[in-house]
Motif scaffolding. Structure first.
Motif, short mmCIF file in Angstrom:
data_model
loop_
_atom_site.label_atom_id
_atom_site.label_comp_id
_atom_site.label_asym_id
_atom_site.label_seq_id
_atom_site.Cartn_x
_atom_site.Cartn_y
_atom_site.Cartn_z
N VAL A 274 0.64 4.08 -2.95
CA VAL A 274 0.36 5.48 -2.62
C VAL A 274 1.44 6.40 -3.20
O VAL A 274 1.14 7.49 -3.73
CB VAL A 274 0.26 5.66 -1.09
CG1 VAL A 274 0.25 7.14 -0.73
CG2 VAL A 274 -1.01 4.99 -0.56
N ILE B 196 -6.78 1.12 -3.40
CA ILE B 196 -5.62 0.56 -2.72
C ILE B 196 -6.05 -0.25 -1.50
O ILE B 196 -5.52 -1.33 -1.22
CB ILE B 196 -4.65 1.68 -2.33
CG1 ILE B 196 -4.13 2.40 -3.57
CG2 ILE B 196 -3.48 1.13 -1.51
CD1 ILE B 196 -3.24 3.61 -3.27
N ALA B 197 -7.04 0.27 -0.77
CA ALA B 197 -7.51 -0.44 0.42
C ALA B 197 -8.13 -1.78 0.06
O ALA B 197 -7.88 -2.79 0.72
CB ALA B 197 -8.52 0.43 1.17
N ALA C 14 0.83 -1.20 0.00
CA ALA C 14 0.00 0.00 0.00
C ALA C 14 0.87 1.26 0.00
O ALA C 14 0.54 2.24 -0.68
CB ALA C 14 -0.92 -0.01 1.22
N VAL D 163 -5.29 3.70 4.64
CA VAL D 163 -4.52 4.11 3.46
C VAL D 163 -4.37 5.62 3.43
O VAL D 163 -3.31 6.15 3.08
CB VAL D 163 -5.21 3.60 2.18
CG1 VAL D 163 -4.46 4.07 0.93
CG2 VAL D 163 -5.31 2.08 2.19
N GLN D 164 -5.41 6.32 3.81
CA GLN D 164 -5.32 7.78 3.88
C GLN D 164 -4.27 8.20 4.92
O GLN D 164 -3.54 9.18 4.73
CB GLN D 164 -6.68 8.38 4.23
CG GLN D 164 -6.69 9.90 4.25
CD GLN D 164 -8.09 10.46 4.53
OE1 GLN D 164 -9.05 9.71 4.57
NE2 GLN D 164 -8.18 11.76 4.70
N THR E 234 -7.03 5.59 -6.21
CA THR E 234 -7.75 6.14 -5.07
C THR E 234 -7.45 5.33 -3.80
O THR E 234 -7.00 4.19 -3.86
CB THR E 234 -9.26 6.14 -5.33
OG1 THR E 234 -9.72 4.78 -5.45
CG2 THR E 234 -9.59 6.90 -6.61
N PHE E 235 -7.73 5.94 -2.66
CA PHE E 235 -7.52 5.24 -1.39
C PHE E 235 -8.40 3.99 -1.32
O PHE E 235 -7.99 2.96 -0.78
CB PHE E 235 -7.85 6.17 -0.22
CG PHE E 235 -6.93 7.36 -0.13
CD1 PHE E 235 -5.63 7.30 -0.64
CD2 PHE E 235 -7.36 8.54 0.46
CE1 PHE E 235 -4.77 8.40 -0.55
CE2 PHE E 235 -6.50 9.63 0.56
CZ PHE E 235 -5.21 9.56 0.04
N LYS E 236 -9.60 4.08 -1.87
CA LYS E 236 -10.51 2.95 -1.86
C LYS E 236 -9.96 1.79 -2.67
O LYS E 236 -10.03 0.62 -2.23
CB LYS E 236 -11.87 3.40 -2.40
CG LYS E 236 -12.90 2.29 -2.54
CD LYS E 236 -13.32 1.74 -1.20
CE LYS E 236 -14.47 0.74 -1.37
NZ LYS E 236 -14.81 0.07 -0.09
N ALA F 264 -0.92 8.01 3.37
CA ALA F 264 -0.66 9.17 2.52
C ALA F 264 -0.34 10.42 3.34
O ALA F 264 0.48 11.25 2.93
CB ALA F 264 -1.86 9.43 1.61
N ASP F 265 -0.96 10.54 4.51
CA ASP F 265 -0.72 11.70 5.37
C ASP F 265 0.54 11.57 6.20
O ASP F 265 0.94 12.52 6.86
CB ASP F 265 -1.92 11.93 6.29
CG ASP F 265 -3.18 12.29 5.51
OD1 ASP F 265 -3.05 12.77 4.37
OD2 ASP F 265 -4.29 12.08 6.04
N GLU G 224 -9.93 2.05 4.21
CA GLU G 224 -9.65 3.25 3.42
C GLU G 224 -8.99 4.34 4.25
O GLU G 224 -8.08 5.04 3.78
CB GLU G 224 -10.95 3.75 2.80
CG GLU G 224 -10.77 4.93 1.85
CD GLU G 224 -12.08 5.35 1.19
OE1 GLU G 224 -12.08 6.38 0.50
OE2 GLU G 224 -13.09 4.64 1.38
#
Length: 253
Positions: free
Chosen positions: A16, A26-27, A12, A37-38, A22-24, A41-42, A34
């Protein structure tokens, strides 16, 4: 066959950093949430985890990534790996970290004490132990039985509450199939949530009577004679005639 790639979190991280999926997407591909995964990214999740290339490890076709980047609804498909067929069906004893292995006897004692309906195989699955160890604790022949303390395996981190509830439910169904259970036995064989929701009113065994009141028809009929009045009981005379009769026999007259 497993439905998520090897090193899912590292995969993941790579997706990213190197794709516009999208996060969805990848999740779903990595078997994660989701929001997790966000968080990657953060920079709040998987800090310091090095990305793992699923394309280079022959787990994902590059064309799948292209399709996913063009269509946000598209779900990535993992490459078929013949060597992974039947991997999910492989079963073995639960792995217990070294730091928690010393707690297994206490967990077994708790299960034997509060859930005696569980079979040895079920306890072995929950805490990752052997049947001889369970038998020695049941029979109280374990070498350290005097120093053991019954502790919930969920509190010890040896199993999840959902796993314990699942095994208890299986034991409840088997016990119910073997014969009729009382209310107390049924409460011991259900999950924590269901047990808290059950009624605690006592019931007479084998009957549908909810209370213990007497049947009004069983009460004795009232006697029409009332002997609560002492005068009526002894038939004592009343009125002024008694006073006159006593005065007539007075010697002073």
């Amino acid at each position: 066959m497993t439905n998520k790639p090897l090193m899912a979190k590292a995969t993941a991280v790579w997706l990213v950093d190197n794709t516009t999926l999208t996060f969805k997407q990848i999740a779903d591909f990595c078997g994660m949430h989701e929001l997790e995964v966000q968080g990657i990214a953060d920079g709040d999740v998987a800090v310091g985890v090095k990305g793992f290339d699923p394309v280079g490890s022959n787990q994902l076709d590059p064309r799948e990534i292209e399709k996913g980047e063009k269509d946000p609804i598209y779900k990535l498909r993992l490459k078929f790996n013949a060597a992974a067929v039947g991997e999910d069906k492989r079963r073995g004893p639960r792995y217990t970290p070294l730091s928690k292995r010393q707690d297994r006897p206490n967990a077994i004692l708790w299960l034997v004490k509060f859930h005696p309906e569980l079979a040895d195989a079920q306890i072995a699955r929950l805490v990752g132990t052997t049947k001889p160890t369970i038998a020695s604790i049941r029979e109280r022949t374990h070498w350290n039985i005097g120093s053991m303390t019954a502790i919930d395996p969920v509190a010890l981190g040896l199993c999840r509450q959902s796993e314990l509830d699942s095994e208890v439910q299986k034991a409840a169904k088997k016990r119910a199939a073997d014969g009729v259970m009382s209310d107390d036995e049924r409460r011991k064989l259900v999950s924590t949530e269901q047990s808290l929701g059950m009624s605690t009113e006592p019931r007479l065994p084998g009957t549908g009577i909810e209370g213990f009141g007497l049947d009004p028809r069983d009460e004795e009929p009232e006697d029409p004679k009332d002997f609560s009045d002492a005068d009526s009981f002894f038939n004592l005379p009343h009125g002024d005639d008694d006073e006159d009769e006593d005065d007539s026999h007075d010697p002073r007259r």
